[in-house]
Design an enzyme around this catalytic site. Structure first.
Site, PDB file in Angstrom:
ATOM      1  CB  SER A 191      -0.778   0.038   0.618  1.00  0.00           C
ATOM      2  OG  SER A 191      -1.689   1.513   1.745  1.00  0.00           O
ATOM      3  CE1 TYR A 204      -4.222  -2.760   5.265  1.00  0.00           C
ATOM      4  CE2 TYR A 204      -3.463  -0.019   4.709  1.00  0.00           C
ATOM      5  CZ  TYR A 204      -3.885  -1.052   4.105  1.00  0.00           C
ATOM      6  OH  TYR A 204      -4.203  -1.469   2.803  1.00  0.00           O
TER       7      TYR A 204
HETATM    8  P1  NAD Z   1     -11.808  -6.063   0.583  1.00  0.00           P
HETATM    9  O1  NAD Z   1     -12.112  -6.592   1.725  1.00  0.00           O
HETATM   10  O2  NAD Z   1     -12.346  -6.613  -1.303  1.00  0.00           O
HETATM   11  O3  NAD Z   1     -10.268  -7.515   0.136  1.00  0.00           O
HETATM   12  C1  NAD Z   1      -9.623  -7.504   1.392  1.00  0.00           C
HETATM   13  C2  NAD Z   1      -9.968  -9.453   1.771  1.00  0.00           C
HETATM   14  O4  NAD Z   1      -8.982  -9.606   3.038  1.00  0.00           O
HETATM   15  C3  NAD Z   1     -11.073  -9.866   1.899  1.00  0.00           C
HETATM   16  O5  NAD Z   1     -12.298  -9.836   1.528  1.00  0.00           O
HETATM   17  C4  NAD Z   1     -11.073 -11.486   3.139  1.00  0.00           C
HETATM   18  O6  NAD Z   1     -11.162 -11.928   2.462  1.00  0.00           O
HETATM   19  C5  NAD Z   1      -9.533 -10.960   3.653  1.00  0.00           C
HETATM   20  N1  NAD Z   1      -8.960 -11.487   4.399  1.00  0.00           N
HETATM   21  C6  NAD Z   1      -9.386 -10.250   5.596  1.00  0.00           C
HETATM   22  N2  NAD Z   1      -9.159 -10.893   6.804  1.00  0.00           N
HETATM   23  C7  NAD Z   1      -9.134 -12.216   6.440  1.00  0.00           C
HETATM   24  C8  NAD Z   1      -8.194 -13.290   7.111  1.00  0.00           C
HETATM   25  N3  NAD Z   1      -8.295 -13.296   8.192  1.00  0.00           N
HETATM   26  N4  NAD Z   1      -8.552 -14.299   6.905  1.00  0.00           N
HETATM   27  C9  NAD Z   1      -8.910 -14.735   5.696  1.00  0.00           C
HETATM   28  N5  NAD Z   1      -8.933 -13.870   4.359  1.00  0.00           N
HETATM   29  C10 NAD Z   1      -8.710 -12.061   5.039  1.00  0.00           C
HETATM   30  O7  NAD Z   1     -10.182  -4.948   0.192  1.00  0.00           O
HETATM   31  P2  NAD Z   1      -8.650  -4.357  -0.414  1.00  0.00           P
HETATM   32  O8  NAD Z   1      -8.580  -2.906  -0.822  1.00  0.00           O
HETATM   33  O9  NAD Z   1      -9.248  -5.002  -2.010  1.00  0.00           O
HETATM   34  O10 NAD Z   1      -7.474  -4.748  -0.324  1.00  0.00           O
HETATM   35  C11 NAD Z   1      -7.100  -5.566  -0.699  1.00  0.00           C
HETATM   36  C12 NAD Z   1      -5.623  -6.516  -0.249  1.00  0.00           C
HETATM   37  O11 NAD Z   1      -5.429  -4.624  -0.492  1.00  0.00           O
HETATM   38  C13 NAD Z   1      -5.523  -5.616   0.841  1.00  0.00           C
HETATM   39  O12 NAD Z   1      -3.791  -5.839   1.442  1.00  0.00           O
HETATM   40  C14 NAD Z   1      -5.353  -4.280   1.454  1.00  0.00           C
HETATM   41  O13 NAD Z   1      -4.836  -3.918   2.559  1.00  0.00           O
HETATM   42  C15 NAD Z   1      -4.807  -3.975   0.170  1.00  0.00           C
HETATM   43  N6  NAD Z   1      -4.969  -2.273  -0.319  1.00  0.00           N
HETATM   44  C16 NAD Z   1      -6.190  -1.558  -0.673  1.00  0.00           C
HETATM   45  C17 NAD Z   1      -6.594  -0.489  -0.703  1.00  0.00           C
HETATM   46  C18 NAD Z   1      -7.740   0.528  -0.545  1.00  0.00           C
HETATM   47  O14 NAD Z   1      -7.168   1.370  -1.135  1.00  0.00           O
HETATM   48  N7  NAD Z   1      -8.415  -0.735  -0.910  1.00  0.00           N
HETATM   49  C19 NAD Z   1      -5.152   0.482  -1.091  1.00  0.00           C
HETATM   50  C20 NAD Z   1      -3.388  -0.148  -0.250  1.00  0.00           C
HETATM   51  C21 NAD Z   1      -3.764  -1.596  -0.245  1.00  0.00           C
END
Ligand code: NAD
Ligand code: MG
Length: 299
Positions: A191, A204
């Protein structure tokens, strides 16, 4: 919602509207099915070009958000896909499975909470069995809980965030390694928080910095074996993570507006980064973190 696919010449400022999400709350982990406005995971907009023909990919958190967009893109690029997710996310997982099967590809659904070593090992074993092997791993599952004041950040939250975001990555990579032949790839979701930590996301953000470091370190160890490890660092992307306490509620209407593009990213805009780093075309790219953040300058 865009009417164009990702390969159409278009203005990145206006490819998607600058959304003003209403304040909303979902219990963790949150569902794409209940996100307002809905996010574009590429259902109508991602066009495959054969980059991952015959590949066998495991994507953690592949039920929603960025992971779902990656799963859809991988299937359209010719890969069979296994997705890990939490049992509470069956609705989202089944929707992604339908989309993948519509491409004539296999989708293996594996509900596992990745907080333990045993679960990470079961996840990999089930993916290998369901796909008949494994040559691509996307460590994308993540937990993000915003806390107003550092003094209120519990020990339990810090531990859980580290367990899911970074320790599970060590365990999943270790379990996958015996199955990964030369040419295989690992891509980790980090991120912009790795470089620019927000004061309400200290646990985080620290895991995301660790993921960058882990990616670089592991890449050195696995490159001689022909296995490439890289990462993608998204900026603000509209996903269920943000409404299940990932952001302070007051921040939701402004989400992503402070980027140079002036809008939040959509999950499908992240997918080409994962496709590129997984595809053989990136053969000389090793230990890299590809930033996809709407222009926010990161060191
Ligand atoms: P999202 O909620 O759609 O996806 C996150 C997923 O993590 C969930 O769907 C869930 O299945 C999984 N998860 C959470 N806790 C878990 C656990 N205990 N066991 C197994 N699975 C688990 O959200 P997203 O934003 O698509 O996130 C995906 C990745 O992208 C993450 O690593 C997040 O940190 C990263 N990210 C997101 C953003 C953003 O702005 N959305 C920015 C930077 C990084
Ligand atoms: Mg989800």
């Amino acid at each position: 919602m865009s009417t164009h696919d990702q390969l159409t010449f278009q203005n990145p400022v206006t490819r998607y509207e600058s959304i003003t999400p209403p304040k909303q709350h979902q219990e963790e982990p949150g569902l794409d099915a209940e996100l307002t406005p809905t996010a574009d995971r590429g259902e109508e907009t991602y066009r495959g070009t054969g980059r991952l023909q015959g590949r066998k990919a495991l994507i953690t958190g592949g039920d929603s958000g960025i992971g779902a967009a990656v799963a859809i893109a991988f299937a359209r690029e010719g890969a069979d896909v296994a997705i890990g997710y939490l049992p509470a996310e069956e609705v989202d997982a089944h929707r992604v499975k339908e989309l993948i099967e519509a491409e004539g590809r296999t989708c293996v659904l594996i509900p596992e909470d990745l907080s333990t070593k045993e679960a990470c090992e079961r996840l990999v074993a089930a993916a290998v069995e369901g796909l008949g092997g494994l040559d691509a791993l996307v460590n994308n599952a993540g937990k993000q809980i915003a806390i107003e004041d550092f003094a209120d950040l519990s020990d339990e939250q810090v531990t859980q965030t580290f367990d899911v975001n970074i320790i599970a990555m060590f365990r999943t990579c270790r379990a996958a390694l015996p199955h990964l032949a030369p040419g295989s790839t690992i891509v980790n979701s980090t991120s912009i928080q790795a470089y620019s930590p927000s004061d309400h996301l200290l646990d985080y953000a620290a895991t995301k910095a660790a993921i960058n470091n882990f990616t670089k370190g592991l890449s050195q160890s696995l490159a001689p074996k022909g296995i490439r490890v890289n990462a993608v660092a998204p900026g603000p992307v509209w996903t269920p993570l943000q409404v299940s306490d990932g952001q302070p509620k007051d921040a939701l209407p402004e989400f992503g507006k402070n980027t140079p593009l002036g809008r939040a990213g959509q999950p499908t805009e992240m997918a080409p980064c994962y496709v590129f780093l997984t595809s053989p075309e990136s053969s000389y790219v090793v230990g890299e973190t590809l930033n996809a953040n709407g222009g926010q300058v990161s060191p």
